[in-house]
Scaffold this active site. Structure first.
Site, PDB file in Angstrom:
ATOM      1  N   SER A  78      41.281  40.528  34.259  1.00 61.73           N
ATOM      2  CA  SER A  78      40.768  39.498  35.021  1.00 61.73           C
ATOM      3  C   SER A  78      40.863  39.993  36.455  1.00 61.73           C
ATOM      4  CB  SER A  78      41.715  38.205  34.657  1.00 61.73           C
ATOM      5  OG  SER A  78      40.917  37.313  35.215  1.00 61.73           O
ATOM      6  N   HIS A 102      37.765  35.039  27.097  1.00 63.15           N
ATOM      7  CA  HIS A 102      38.658  35.722  28.064  1.00 63.15           C
ATOM      8  C   HIS A 102      39.765  36.146  27.616  1.00 63.15           C
ATOM      9  CE1 HIS A 102      39.424  36.928  32.413  1.00 63.15           C
ATOM     10  NE2 HIS A 102      40.560  36.358  32.361  1.00 63.15           N
TER      11      HIS A 102
END
Length: 263
Positions: A120, A231
């Site tokens: 991320s 994600h």
């Protein structure tokens, strides 16, 4: 250059010891979580966390995903986070928190292979540092590769980015300083790009952008896209992703051994 303090953490696992360590960077105390194997250290994985503050914080369970009996895993908290002194600058001097930790571990275990994993926010954290460090490879996982794309994509984060970095037009130089692609060259360590096709926090176009740039530059890379995942992959997909990442590390190390043998 060394860790100035170690605190044993109450995480009981058979083959590793967990410690919260402190080290000096730019005159301040920075902390991180260290998972050291009981056996000899042959591989080091640097886990670069995502988020900020308590969001995306370094956790033992995340480090354990990369473990095996001869693998040390370390996750820096970054300055201004989780007891580390200083202020998080979001790809500013906090990059030094990554570099110094890796140099300490490289001095402690000079024969161990080092792989960085940027997740991320940590994706760009790694891209901005990895090519100048003694690492064998870099894995960018669901990672930010371009800060301007992040500004455009995450409308909900624009306020935070304006506070910490500024506006892309008004503070153009600050964004240029965070452009990792200009620092990557054909001889940079190899990169594995891991991304989910349904990632709404860091869109897969960030991975596509990096892939395009690496092709242009001539850097060796591979991709592993899970088009039905978000994600964070679901458990069965996470298992597949981790298997791919570990196999990548092994393949890179074997290539390095072959290169050493052929010298």
């Amino acid at each position: 250059m060394d860790f100035i303090n170690k605190k044993r953490m109450p995480v009981e696992v058979p083959e590793h010891v967990f410690e919260e360590v402190t080290y000096k960077v730019d005159g301040i105390n920075v902390r991180g979580l260290l998972m050291t194997p009981q056996k000899s250290v042959e591989r080091i994985v640097i886990y670069l966390r995502g988020g900020k503050g308590q969001v995306g914080k370094v956790r033992a369970a995340r480090l354990m995903q990369f473990s095996d009996p001869n693998t040390l895993v370390f996750g820096p908290y970054y300055r201004g986070n989780n007891g580390s002194e200083g202020k998080d600058e979001f790809y500013g001097r906090d990059l030094n928190d990554v570099a110094v930790a890796i140099r300490i571990l490289n001095m402690m275990y000079p024969k161990a292979y080092i792989h960085m994993v940027g997740f991320s926010r940590g994706g760009l954290q790694g891209l901005l540092t990895y090519q100048d460090l003694p690492v064998s490879s870099y894995i960018i996982w669901g990672g930010v590769s371009d800060i301007k794309l992040m500004y455009e994509e995450r409308v909900d984060l624009r306020g935070m980015l304006k506070r910490m970095i500024g506006h892309p037009r008004k503070n153009e130089m600050a964004y240029k300083e965070r452009d990792a692609v200009v620092t990557i060259h054909a001889d940079s360590p190899p990169i594995l790009i891991v991304h989910g096709g349904k990632d709404v926090q860091v869109g897969i176009h960030q991975a596509y952008y990096l892939e395009k740039q690496l092709k242009r530059i001539g850097t060796f890379f591979k991709t592993f896209y899970q088009m039905d995942e978000g994600h964070v992959p679901r458990p069965y997909a996470m298992k597949e992703a981790l298997s791919t990442v570990k196999q990548w590390m092994t393949d890179i190390e074997r290539q390095n051994l072959k290169a050493e043998y052929n010298k």
